[in-house]
Design a protein around this motif. Structure first.
Motif: not given
Ligand code: AMP
Length: 283
Positions: A24, A26, A30, A32-33, A36, A143-144, A147, A171-173, A181
């Motif tokens: 999911p 919004m 980028h 990061g998404h 995932l 989920f990242g 958050d 993991e956070t990109i 990001l």
């Protein structure tokens, strides 16, 4: 890629699929998404992404109206990642009636940190995530860790409701200079963008300070938090919080748990000009 906005049509397309993996978002996608999406592909098939800017999780003075909406560019990126279905409901599709039933996470997790500064945020997040999971019925959802608190709250929600879905953390990109990001980075002016990586730098300093403590106790931890907030404020930021918390429940640690070596995480939210950035770092 199929682009579907209607819940019933989504169900028709996914009938018989019991290994779907779901991401999911919004939108305003980028790297990061997209990371995932790749992770989702490793854990199930087909990959289903959603784009929905969820009004329920925005406060009255937040950026719901100005939140970047870039549907065509997002579609192109998802096509390249081999996403099978993009679920992009309108507000009418997802909330045909006012969403009066909501999921209220427990205060000790939902009203701290992000929840303290964004009242109702996690209620809005949990409500939409529960609904999206019910629409897609995936085997796994990704989920990242960007958050961090959100990931933990969603994990607990799926556990307490015994939802048949595994939550996978990504993991956070980051940009080369360390800035995580985020769709909201687009709000930064060039000067602010140049300053923004200092947030992650500060978290790394805080981590070093915690690791170098001779005696880890709550007063030393609190002093490190205070110094970090002062430092950020001195650079022109308006920090909401910089908090060193127990990874297990995001509560402040006590001397006993510190002594026992309880794993910690540093979480922060701070405004640079009008842009609110969040980040975290595990110790
Ligand atoms: P959003 O579109 O901001 O709601 O984010 C959708 C998903 O992408 C959430 O699970 C976020 O935690 C995740 N995400 C956002 N930024 C990043 C990032 N820089 N790296 C990895 N995942 C991210």
């Amino acid at each position: 890629m199929k682009i579907i906005s209607d819940i019933q049509e989504l169900r028709d397309h996914l009938r018989g699929q019991n290994r779907a993996s779901f991401v999911p978002t919004m939108g305003n996608l980028h790297e990061g998404h997209l990371s995932l999406m790749r992770l989702a592909r490793q854990h199930g098939d087909p990959v289903v992404a959603s784009i929905f800017v969820n009004r329920l999780q925005f406060g009255p003075n937040e950026d719901f109206d100005s939140y970047p909406r870039t549907m065509q560019a997002d579609i192109d990126k998802l096509e390249k990642e081999g996403v099978y279905i993009l679920f992009a409901p309108t507000e009418r599709d997802l909330y045909p009636q006012p969403q009066e039933y909501r999921v209220d996470p427990p205060q000790q997790l939902g009203d701290i940190l992000e929840g303290e500064f964004r009242p109702g945020f996690f209620k809005g997040v949990c409500t939409v995530v529960l609904k999206l999971l019910s629409c897609v019925q995936p085997k796994v959802a990704v989920f990242g860790k960007k958050d961090y608190q959100q990931l933990m709250i969603i994990r607990q929600m799926t556990k307490q409701f015994a939802l048949p879905v595994d939550i996978i953390p990504g993991e956070t990109i980051r940009a080369q200079d360390g800035l995580a990001l985020s769709s909201r980075n687009g709000y930064l002016s060039p000067d602010e963008r140049a300053e923004a990586p200092q947030l992650q730098k500060l978290l790394q300093e805080v981590r070093e300070q915690v690791l170098n403590l001779n005696v880890r106790d709550t007063s030393a931890i609190e002093q490190i938090e205070k110094d970090a907030i002062a430092k950020l404020t001195g650079r022109g930021w308006q920090p909401d919080y910089i908090a060193i918390r127990q990874r297990s429940d995001l509560a402040p640690s006590n001397n006993q748990s510190l002594e026992a070596g309880e794993p910690l995480v540093i979480l922060t939210a701070a405004k640079l000009g009008k842009t609110r950035l969040i980040d975290n770092l595990e110790i």
